[in-house]
Design an enzyme around this catalytic site. Structure first.
Site, PDB file in Angstrom:
ATOM      1  N   GLU A  22      78.033  37.102  26.917  1.00  0.00           N
ATOM      2  CA  GLU A  22      78.355  38.360  26.235  1.00  0.00           C
ATOM      3  C   GLU A  22      79.722  38.916  26.650  1.00  0.00           C
ATOM      4  O   GLU A  22      80.004  40.093  26.455  1.00  0.00           O
ATOM      5  CB  GLU A  22      77.260  39.392  26.503  1.00  0.00           C
ATOM      6  CG  GLU A  22      75.899  38.997  25.956  1.00  0.00           C
ATOM      7  CD  GLU A  22      74.844  40.027  26.233  1.00  0.00           C
ATOM      8  OE1 GLU A  22      74.870  41.093  25.584  1.00  0.00           O
ATOM      9  OE2 GLU A  22      73.987  39.792  27.103  1.00  0.00           O
ATOM     10  N   SER A 149      72.268  40.530  23.268  1.00  0.00           N
ATOM     11  CA  SER A 149      73.095  40.507  22.055  1.00  0.00           C
ATOM     12  C   SER A 149      72.611  39.494  21.014  1.00  0.00           C
ATOM     13  O   SER A 149      73.388  39.001  20.208  1.00  0.00           O
ATOM     14  CB  SER A 149      74.570  40.213  22.391  1.00  0.00           C
ATOM     15  OG  SER A 149      75.144  41.307  23.074  1.00  0.00           O
ATOM     16  N   TYR A 215      77.801  42.982  15.673  1.00  0.00           N
ATOM     17  CA  TYR A 215      79.170  43.191  16.123  1.00  0.00           C
ATOM     18  C   TYR A 215      80.254  42.937  15.080  1.00  0.00           C
ATOM     19  O   TYR A 215      81.385  43.352  15.277  1.00  0.00           O
ATOM     20  CB  TYR A 215      79.440  42.304  17.346  1.00  0.00           C
ATOM     21  CG  TYR A 215      78.511  42.609  18.489  1.00  0.00           C
ATOM     22  CD1 TYR A 215      78.531  43.852  19.112  1.00  0.00           C
ATOM     23  CD2 TYR A 215      77.579  41.681  18.923  1.00  0.00           C
ATOM     24  CE1 TYR A 215      77.668  44.150  20.154  1.00  0.00           C
ATOM     25  CE2 TYR A 215      76.715  41.967  19.974  1.00  0.00           C
ATOM     26  CZ  TYR A 215      76.762  43.209  20.575  1.00  0.00           C
ATOM     27  OH  TYR A 215      75.904  43.497  21.597  1.00  0.00           O
ATOM     28  N   ARG A 254      68.747  51.573  26.532  1.00  0.00           N
ATOM     29  CA  ARG A 254      68.300  51.547  25.143  1.00  0.00           C
ATOM     30  C   ARG A 254      67.025  50.719  25.041  1.00  0.00           C
ATOM     31  O   ARG A 254      66.914  49.655  25.658  1.00  0.00           O
ATOM     32  CB  ARG A 254      69.380  50.926  24.259  1.00  0.00           C
ATOM     33  CG  ARG A 254      69.334  51.352  22.809  1.00  0.00           C
ATOM     34  CD  ARG A 254      70.324  50.577  21.959  1.00  0.00           C
ATOM     35  NE  ARG A 254      69.863  49.226  21.734  1.00  0.00           N
ATOM     36  CZ  ARG A 254      70.597  48.144  21.929  1.00  0.00           C
ATOM     37  NH1 ARG A 254      71.849  48.248  22.372  1.00  0.00           N
ATOM     38  NH2 ARG A 254      70.097  46.943  21.701  1.00  0.00           N
ATOM     39  N   ASP A 256      64.409  48.878  22.299  1.00  0.00           N
ATOM     40  CA  ASP A 256      64.307  48.391  20.923  1.00  0.00           C
ATOM     41  C   ASP A 256      62.839  48.272  20.522  1.00  0.00           C
ATOM     42  O   ASP A 256      62.020  47.718  21.277  1.00  0.00           O
ATOM     43  CB  ASP A 256      64.996  47.038  20.788  1.00  0.00           C
ATOM     44  CG  ASP A 256      66.500  47.140  21.043  1.00  0.00           C
ATOM     45  OD1 ASP A 256      67.057  48.233  20.862  1.00  0.00           O
ATOM     46  OD2 ASP A 256      67.110  46.115  21.427  1.00  0.00           O
ATOM     47  N   GLU A 269      62.420  45.086  23.900  1.00  0.00           N
ATOM     48  CA  GLU A 269      63.131  44.938  25.166  1.00  0.00           C
ATOM     49  C   GLU A 269      63.832  46.237  25.540  1.00  0.00           C
ATOM     50  O   GLU A 269      63.985  47.139  24.713  1.00  0.00           O
ATOM     51  CB  GLU A 269      64.160  43.815  25.095  1.00  0.00           C
ATOM     52  CG  GLU A 269      65.262  44.033  24.086  1.00  0.00           C
ATOM     53  CD  GLU A 269      66.230  42.852  24.041  1.00  0.00           C
ATOM     54  OE1 GLU A 269      67.118  42.812  24.918  1.00  0.00           O
ATOM     55  OE2 GLU A 269      66.096  42.001  23.158  1.00  0.00           O
ATOM     56  N   ASN A 271      67.500  47.478  27.236  1.00  0.00           N
ATOM     57  CA  ASN A 271      68.871  47.132  27.617  1.00  0.00           C
ATOM     58  C   ASN A 271      69.358  48.162  28.629  1.00  0.00           C
ATOM     59  O   ASN A 271      69.370  49.358  28.340  1.00  0.00           O
ATOM     60  CB  ASN A 271      69.785  47.151  26.395  1.00  0.00           C
ATOM     61  CG  ASN A 271      69.391  46.112  25.372  1.00  0.00           C
ATOM     62  OD1 ASN A 271      69.829  44.980  25.434  1.00  0.00           O
ATOM     63  ND2 ASN A 271      68.539  46.492  24.421  1.00  0.00           N
ATOM     64  N   GLY A 275      75.767  48.050  24.644  1.00  0.00           N
ATOM     65  CA  GLY A 275      77.126  48.008  24.142  1.00  0.00           C
ATOM     66  C   GLY A 275      77.703  49.388  23.902  1.00  0.00           C
ATOM     67  O   GLY A 275      76.989  50.345  23.587  1.00  0.00           O
TER      68      GLY A 275
END
Length: 309
Positions: A22, A149, A215, A254, A256, A269, A271, A275
């Site tokens: 990443e 990612s 992205y 974060r 999800d 998951e 994070n 990002g």
């Protein structure tokens, strides 16, 4: 309550880049964070993390670190442990929580043990175990257990695609996760200082919210407000916070979540260093909450001045 000034932070190392898959995203996130901190008058210095990072930090006489490394080596407890040894306060979760959240399989085991909903799954260490994955039924999501990612992820529609998807993921990770595919809507919940920000609903014409959709794509749509009835959003925010706390995460991050066609939520998951690019979700949720990007990075960094984790 004393108002913080930029001088209170001292000399700040912004850690980005690194050696993980990443790296490209982390470079972009790091550049954005560095610019935001400097606009706030903070004495911030960008460091593209390499094998000499301990020496660089030792020479730099830094007072704290903003970790914006994504993936292995930066988001998995390794960098956090190094900073603990150096005595440098840092942003985000501690060593154990960072390691656990990077491990999709074991974080799901923890959620299962606590009765939190997460899709059925199996861990694959070799090709001989593919029958265990097929037993979950198709379609499946196959992914490296320790990547972020959406790198190495694939939707598997049937038995004929399973071996190739496993081989692709296994090139990146010795442990591969296969989980039951959930058809429905995808949401993400940004957590900042123990508070869940407004949810974002993700919409992409791609098969799933993959690396390209995250992205590079201009066709991905982000709905914030997310469109849920207020009470329903509060329920999902509560689930996200429960999941975040269960794995020991702290500071910011974060979560999800997928919601299936029967309106049942499923945790995917956490994070711990999400990002912070122009396509990123935490800054988007923060704006809806009334925090611009510069205020957001200030708030994240300010957590390093609080009591030890």
């Amino acid at each position: 309550m004393t108002t913080l000034t930029a001088q209170d932070f001292g000399r700040v190392a912004v850690l980005y880049g690194g050696l993980s898959a990443e790296r490209e995203v982390s470079l972009r996130s790091g550049a954005a964070v560095l610019a935001g901190l400097r606009r706030g008058g903070i004495d911030a210095h960008g460091i593209d993390v390499g094998a000499d990072i301990l020496e660089v930090l030792g020479r730099g006489r830094f007072d704290r670190a903003f970790i914006i490394l994504h993936g292995r080596g930066g988001e998995d407890g390794v960098m956090q442990g190094a900073l603990e040894l150096l005595g440098l306060p840092y942003t985000g979760s501690g060593v154990a929580a960072s390691a656990l959240c990077m491990d999709k399989y074991r974080s799901k085991l923890l959620w299962q043990g606590l009765g939190l909903p997460t899709p059925e799954h199996v861990l694959l260490r070799d090709e001989a175990q593919l029958q265990e994955a097929a037993a979950l039924g198709f379609p499946l999501m196959v992914k490296p257990a320790h990547e972020g990612s959406s790198i190495g992820m694939a939707r598997v529609a049937g038995p004929g695609e399973l071996a190739e998807a496993w081989r692709e993921a296994a090139r990146l990770d010795a442990e591969v996760l296969a989980e039951r595919w959930i058809t429905g809507r995808e949401y993400t919940a940004a957590v900042l200082g123990g508070e869940v920000l407004p949810l974002i609903r993700l919409e992409t014409p791609n098969v799933f919210y993959d690396y390209q959709a995250k992205y590079h794509s201009d066709t991905t749509r982000y709905h914030c407000p997310c469109g849920l009835e207020a009470g329903r959003e509060v329920v999902l925010q509560g689930l996200a916070l429960d999941a975040f706390r269960a794995v020991g995460a702290s500071g910011w991050g974060r979560v999800d979540i997928l919601v299936d066609d029967q309106e049942r939520p499923w945790l995917l998951e956490v994070n711990t260093a999400p990002g912070m690019t122009d396509h990123s979700l935490v800054p988007m949720a923060a704006r809806q909450h009334g925090l611009d990007f510069d205020a957001l990075v200030w708030r994240i960094l300010a957590q390093t001045l609080e009591l030890p984790r």
